[in-house]
Each structure stands twice: as structure tokens, then as C-alpha cells.
Write a protein that holds these residues in place. Structure first.
Motif, PDB file in Angstrom:
ATOM      1  N   GLN A  77      14.091   8.994  22.840  1.00 50.10           N
ATOM      2  CA  GLN A  77      15.203   8.343  22.138  1.00 50.10           C
ATOM      3  C   GLN A  77      16.394   9.293  22.056  1.00 50.10           C
ATOM      4  OE1 GLN A  77      13.813   7.386  18.151  1.00 50.10           O
ATOM      5  NE2 GLN A  77      14.184   9.451  17.431  1.00 50.10           N
ATOM      6  N   GLY A  78      16.484  10.201  23.036  1.00 45.15           N
ATOM      7  CA  GLY A  78      17.574  11.183  23.048  1.00 45.15           C
ATOM      8  C   GLY A  78      18.937  10.518  23.128  1.00 45.15           C
ATOM      9  N   ARG A  79      19.944  11.185  22.559  1.00 44.62           N
ATOM     10  CA  ARG A  79      21.307  10.666  22.594  1.00 44.62           C
ATOM     11  C   ARG A  79      22.001  11.069  23.896  1.00 44.62           C
ATOM     12  NH1 ARG A  79      23.080   9.748  16.918  1.00 44.62           N
ATOM     13  NH2 ARG A  79      21.227  10.105  15.688  1.00 44.62           N
ATOM     14  N   TYR A  80      21.877  12.342  24.226  1.00 40.98           N
ATOM     15  CA  TYR A  80      22.536  12.836  25.437  1.00 40.98           C
ATOM     16  C   TYR A  80      21.910  14.156  25.845  1.00 40.98           C
ATOM     17  CZ  TYR A  80      24.970  15.560  21.863  1.00 40.98           C
ATOM     18  OH  TYR A  80      25.247  16.373  20.798  1.00 40.98           O
ATOM     19  N   LEU A 130      24.731  10.604  28.913  1.00 35.35           N
ATOM     20  CA  LEU A 130      24.029   9.749  27.959  1.00 35.35           C
ATOM     21  C   LEU A 130      22.553   9.661  28.306  1.00 35.35           C
ATOM     22  CD1 LEU A 130      26.708   6.960  27.603  1.00 35.35           C
ATOM     23  CD2 LEU A 130      26.054   8.644  25.868  1.00 35.35           C
ATOM     24  N   ASP A 131      21.724   9.699  27.275  1.00 33.30           N
ATOM     25  CA  ASP A 131      20.280   9.656  27.457  1.00 33.30           C
ATOM     26  C   ASP A 131      19.742   8.268  27.085  1.00 33.30           C
ATOM     27  OD1 ASP A 131      17.718  10.486  27.991  1.00 33.30           O
ATOM     28  OD2 ASP A 131      17.634  12.023  26.430  1.00 33.30           O
ATOM     29  N   GLY A 176      18.039   6.994  24.723  1.00 31.72           N
ATOM     30  CA  GLY A 176      18.102   6.462  23.354  1.00 31.72           C
ATOM     31  C   GLY A 176      19.307   5.571  23.133  1.00 31.72           C
ATOM     32  N   VAL A 177      20.376   5.885  23.841  1.00 29.15           N
ATOM     33  CA  VAL A 177      21.621   5.130  23.720  1.00 29.15           C
ATOM     34  C   VAL A 177      21.417   3.700  24.238  1.00 29.15           C
ATOM     35  CG1 VAL A 177      23.959   5.045  24.661  1.00 29.15           C
ATOM     36  CG2 VAL A 177      23.007   7.215  23.850  1.00 29.15           C
ATOM     37  N   TYR A 178      20.689   3.576  25.314  1.00 28.93           N
ATOM     38  CA  TYR A 178      20.420   2.255  25.890  1.00 28.93           C
ATOM     39  C   TYR A 178      19.315   1.532  25.116  1.00 28.93           C
ATOM     40  CZ  TYR A 178      23.673   3.587  29.427  1.00 28.93           C
ATOM     41  OH  TYR A 178      24.836   3.953  30.054  1.00 28.93           O
ATOM     42  N   MET A 179      18.439   2.319  24.499  1.00 34.47           N
ATOM     43  CA  MET A 179      17.447   1.727  23.597  1.00 34.47           C
ATOM     44  C   MET A 179      18.176   1.031  22.444  1.00 34.47           C
ATOM     45  SD  MET A 179      14.706   3.814  21.224  1.00 34.47           S
ATOM     46  CE  MET A 179      15.905   4.281  19.937  1.00 34.47           C
ATOM     47  N   LYS A 180      19.147   1.726  21.846  1.00 32.30           N
ATOM     48  CA  LYS A 180      19.908   1.145  20.733  1.00 32.30           C
ATOM     49  C   LYS A 180      20.661  -0.096  21.201  1.00 32.30           C
ATOM     50  CE  LYS A 180      18.810   3.834  17.381  1.00 32.30           C
ATOM     51  NZ  LYS A 180      18.120   3.349  16.181  1.00 32.30           N
ATOM     52  N   TYR A 223      27.228   3.442  34.068  1.00 31.73           N
ATOM     53  CA  TYR A 223      26.752   4.690  33.446  1.00 31.73           C
ATOM     54  C   TYR A 223      27.873   5.718  33.436  1.00 31.73           C
ATOM     55  CZ  TYR A 223      23.645   8.667  32.506  1.00 31.73           C
ATOM     56  OH  TYR A 223      23.041   9.775  31.963  1.00 31.73           O
ATOM     57  N   ASN A 248      29.626   7.301  30.148  1.00 34.77           N
ATOM     58  CA  ASN A 248      29.623   8.761  29.958  1.00 34.77           C
ATOM     59  C   ASN A 248      31.027   9.270  29.675  1.00 34.77           C
ATOM     60  OD1 ASN A 248      26.960   9.684  30.157  1.00 34.77           O
ATOM     61  ND2 ASN A 248      26.993   9.603  32.390  1.00 34.77           N
ATOM     62  N   PHE A 300      32.083   8.425  26.224  1.00 37.68           N
ATOM     63  CA  PHE A 300      31.284   9.271  25.332  1.00 37.68           C
ATOM     64  C   PHE A 300      31.864  10.685  25.251  1.00 37.68           C
ATOM     65  CE2 PHE A 300      27.824  12.512  25.719  1.00 37.68           C
ATOM     66  CZ  PHE A 300      27.489  12.571  24.374  1.00 37.68           C
ATOM     67  N   LYS A 360      27.205  -0.325  19.897  1.00 37.87           N
ATOM     68  CA  LYS A 360      26.026   0.278  19.266  1.00 37.87           C
ATOM     69  C   LYS A 360      25.564   1.501  20.049  1.00 37.87           C
ATOM     70  CE  LYS A 360      25.448  -2.284  15.705  1.00 37.87           C
ATOM     71  NZ  LYS A 360      25.501  -1.739  14.338  1.00 37.87           N
ATOM     72  N   ALA A 361      25.643   1.416  21.380  1.00 37.71           N
ATOM     73  CA  ALA A 361      25.237   2.532  22.234  1.00 37.71           C
ATOM     74  C   ALA A 361      26.093   3.770  21.921  1.00 37.71           C
ATOM     75  CB  ALA A 361      25.364   2.135  23.705  1.00 37.71           C
ATOM     76  N   TYR A 372      25.534   5.272  18.404  1.00 37.28           N
ATOM     77  CA  TYR A 372      24.331   6.110  18.328  1.00 37.28           C
ATOM     78  C   TYR A 372      24.565   7.441  19.040  1.00 37.28           C
ATOM     79  CZ  TYR A 372      19.441   7.536  19.013  1.00 37.28           C
ATOM     80  OH  TYR A 372      18.251   8.228  19.031  1.00 37.28           O
ATOM     81  N   ALA A 373      25.182   7.383  20.208  1.00 30.88           N
ATOM     82  CA  ALA A 373      25.404   8.613  20.990  1.00 30.88           C
ATOM     83  C   ALA A 373      26.238   9.615  20.203  1.00 30.88           C
ATOM     84  CB  ALA A 373      26.084   8.274  22.315  1.00 30.88           C
TER      85      ALA A 373
END
Lengths: 280, 280
Positions: A166-169, A178-179, A181-185, B143, B147, B150, B185-186, B189-190
């Protein structure tokens, strides 16, 4: 100056006692051993030697990564090319853990993962999917692919989303990326659901590493660059957690509102020297 | 049968009274007037005629959309080609509202929006950005572009993210598509921040439409296909909100845990007939 600060933190948090009773060390990989990027990425100075020193000590050593862009075999081969003495059996990563969960619960995944990870799921039935698994898909996180995963979920009566971490980046040689977790959210919000995280900081995942080492949490120390997922996750399981000032480390981590590392060091080499010096 | 159910709901919530005191109607566009998709999309049966009937009545009429893939001019031209009697001055959309906020606060945006929307921001200074604005960028939500947005945010001391709407998804002729809220939301969170939403369901946005009509909230009715952003947003401002069973409507909307529409109708044509019949 930094070392003095660190020693103070250690004394304050009982680190010296911890170091003497310490039986095993768990290392995060990306951002601790190496920085990812084009090709194999680059080893962080001193890390190759630090791993050697740990292996030559009486401490047990395991590697715990949320890496999901390649199979463990491919990933470990890359680390070996960079000069690290690491074998596949020492490495814990989310995909094999996910495969076990899918089989146990009879779930057939729609995969939104990096191409290199797909072979990890070879033994899993993927026809007529009834859940979605996302990993660090990077460029594969296109609008189209995310729509596809969304449509699978929204079409299920009880949508189930697994996120491999669930990493952010994270940091690559050309900048922050971006990791997963960002797409999970993103998918959680789209489908109004809560994903199940497989990998760090899931306690189940850390516990499986401890089980493999045959250690109690208080006998193990986690070293990582991710304050929340490495340090906080390990602390949540009863381990000590140390953050390195490499990889995705940012100075504001040292005044994080909810997670305080048991120690903060410049890099893995410094952490290992301090651990080993304190044991003599 | 459906009409009977609807009448019951209306009676229960005092709709007839509302209909008699009603002075204006606000219509959502995508999913109520038409379904978007390839080319101009397609008009929803009966909607062109329903708009005509409203215009011929004594009710004030405005259109309120979170559409951010085109300038209002281009967007209205498309609706006109589909056969709708609509002019630009009747349409409220998030981009012009965002431009006003940016200028008021001296902010220079990094834009992650659909190409067609960029001209709306022509008058805004975008050099050396100190905030990010995202709209429904669709395929531009790659992506790489995410990025980039972000990195702008994470590099700011006080990151500011504006989201033009917060929808979860919408329906095009070839299926459901993820909307801007998912990417909001992505990035939230990031970067560990809270975005500022411009557009529905922001009360400021609804209020600007009411101001333009010169009406009090209880004198206006919102009709939309999005239970949370159209119906819930309008209700939050003191208006009545009716949901149509077209566009992104899903049956489970009718048992939503927090938002209950003041009425649910098969489509705009039915809603307009019921409103106008009750006024005689």
C-alpha cells in the motif's frame, strides 16, 4: 552530529538492550540496498558490504520487500548482479503470499500487475475472475487498464480487491514514482470498498518472516526507508524499526505525527556498524 | 408500477407541495440529457422534448454539469447538434469557477485535464506552478502524467490540489469509465492532503447557480443521475433532489446508506411530465 542524535534516540528507546538481545535482522530492499531505475538500478554505497557483515555475524537475516514488478527469481538475480549475496529463499515478497490466499479462498484473480510478475500467478485459475489483484503496475496503470479492473469489481456482487502493498511512492534514479497504494485508494473510492493488503505493513506478512526465522518479535529488528510500511508495520508487530536516510526517506519523516522510528541512520552501512559494534 | 412507487415516495416526502412552490429546475447533463461516448454520444429518449417542455413552462431552467472534457462553448455546441435547445449562458461547469478561484488566490496551476478543456485556462498564468488542477482527463490519466502532477505537489511546501468534481465513474456508450474523483483520491493519498472540490457537490457551486436564478434553495429542484453528487449535493444546499434511472444510475442507489432521493423516476421525460402535471 547525526550519529550523536541517533545515539540519544537509541538510549531513549532502550536500543542498546534491544541490540544485545537481538537475534535477527529483516531488511527492506529497494531504497535500503539499492535505488531502482533504468536497468538494474544502483547499489547504495556501503550496502553490499553491510549485507556481507550481517551474514558473517551470528544474526539471522531475511529480506522483506513489497517489490511486485518481477518474480522473486528475476528480482534476486538483479540484486546478485549488483553484487549482493542474496538467495531466493531469504526473500519474502507479496506475490507468493497472494497466490496462497487466492488458492485458500478459491478466488480467481483479474491481474493488474507488471508483466514481469505474471509468471508468479501461473498456477492460479484466472478464468471468469471473481476478484482483482493489483501490484506496482507502473506504466500499466493506464486509464484503460484501471477502467478494466474497475469494471470487473463493480460487476461482482461482493467485490474483493487485493493490493500487493500500500506504498504511496518510491524513488527511482530519475525521480519519485507513484506506488500501488495510490491506485488501491483510487479503486477503493471508485467501488466503495476496502482493499485487503498483502505485503508490508500487513502483520500477517511480517509474522510469516518471523516464523521462518523462528524468532519472537522482540528478537528482531526491521530496517527500511519507508517510515509507515517498514518501521511502523514492524513496530505494530512488536519489532523494533529503524529508518535509513536513503531511498524514499524525507526529512519530515522524523517528525511524523503517528510513527516514530526506534532509530534513524544515514544508511544501511551505518546501521549495521552500530548494531555489530554494540554486540561486542 | 414504478410510477406508483414514485408517487408514494413523493407523497411521503412532501413533493406535491414542493412542486407547487417550485420556481426553477436545475438539470445535470451527462446521463440525464444524453449518454456520452464516441462522437457526440446519444440523446436519452424523451430528453430533448422534456427540455422543450420545461422551457415552455413558467419554470426557470439551468444546467449544472461536472463536464470537464471540453470548454463550455464546445460542449454546448455538441448538445445543440444532438437537438437540445441550450445556450452557453445557461450552463454551469467547474472550469470557469476554478479560473475565478485561481485568480482570486494568485495560484498558478499545473493542469492535468483533457486537452479540450485547456482553452478555459488561457487567461491564467501557469508558469512555475504552485498548485495542481485535475479534471476528467480520461486517457490523459496515464502513469506518467499522474507522476508529474504528484511531483509538482510533493515539491510544494503547502501542496494545493483542486479537483473539478469528485465523481467516481460515469457511463459512456461502451461502458462505465472512471471519473476525476478516483484520481483525486489517488493524489490525496500519495501526498497526504485533502483536495478542494470545485463543481458538484460543492455547496459554493450549487449556490452560484441559485444566485444566477435569483431563487432560494427550497424553490429549486435538482435532477441528476448521480445520487451523491447531484441529489445529495443539492439536498445539502436545501434543494430537493430527484434521481433518474438513466446514465450511471444503479438499482443499489435506491438503498444507499446516507443519501435518499426525494424521488426516483425512470428518466427526465417522466420527471418533467410529473412536475408539470402537478402544477395544473
Amino acid at each position: 552530529m547525526r550519529i550523536e542524535t541517533y545515539c540519544f534516540v537509541m538510549a531513549d528507546s532502550g536500543w542498546p538492550g534491544c541490540a544485545k538481545s537481538l537475534k535477527g535482522v529483516i531488511l527492506d530492499m529497494c531504497g535500503v540496498l539499492y535505488d531502482s531505475g533504468e536497468g538494474d538500478g544502483v547499489a547504495i554505497p556501503g550496502s553490499i558490504e553491510a549485507v556481507k557483515k550481517l551474514k558473517a555475524s551470528d544474526l539471522l537475516l531475511r529480506f522483506c520487500t513489497n517489490e511486485t514488478q518481477a518474480t522473486r527469481e528475476t528480482f534476486v538475480a538483479k540484486l546478485q548482479r549488483l553484487g549482493f549475496d542474496i538467495s531466493v529463499s531469504e526473500v519474502f515478497s507479496p506475490a507468493p503470499a497472494a497466490v496462497a490466499v487466492l488458492k485458500e479462498r478459491g478466488l480467481r484473480p483479474h491481474l493488474l500487475v507488471y508483466d514481469g510478475l505474471i509468471p508468479e500467478f501461473d498456477s492460479v485459475n484466472k478464468a471468469n475472475p471473481n476478484c482483482v489483484v493489483i501490484g506496482d503496475a507502473a506504466e500499466k496503470f493506464s486509464y484503460q487498464n484501471l477502467n478494466e479492473a474497475f469494471r470487473v469489481l463493480i460487476g461482482l456482487e461482493k467485490p474483493v480487491l487485493f493490493s500487493l502493498g500500500q506504498g504511496r511512492y518510491y524513488k527511482e534514479t530519475d525521480g519519485l514514482k507513484l506506488d500501488v497504494g495510490v491506485y488501491m485508494k483510487a479503486l477503493e473510492y471508485a467501488c466503495d470498498l476496502k482493499a485487503e493488503v498483502i505485503g508490508k505493513p500487513s502483520p500477517t506478512f511480517f509474522q510469516s518472516v518471523l516464523n521462518d526465522m523462528g524468532l519472537q518479535p522482540h528478537e528482531a529488528l526491521m530496517i527500511g526507508d519507508d517510515l509507515v510500511n517498514d518501521v511502523g508495520g514492524a513496530q505494530h508487530c512488536g519489532m523494533k524499526g529503524v529508518q535509513v536516510r536513503t531511498g524514499k526517506y524525507r526529512p519530515c519523516d522524523e517528525r511524523h505525527p503517528t510513527v516514530t522510528a526506534d532509530g534513524t541512520v544515514d544508511n544501511l552501512a551505518q546501521a549495521v556498524d552500530m548494531i555489530l559494534n554494540q554486540r561486542h
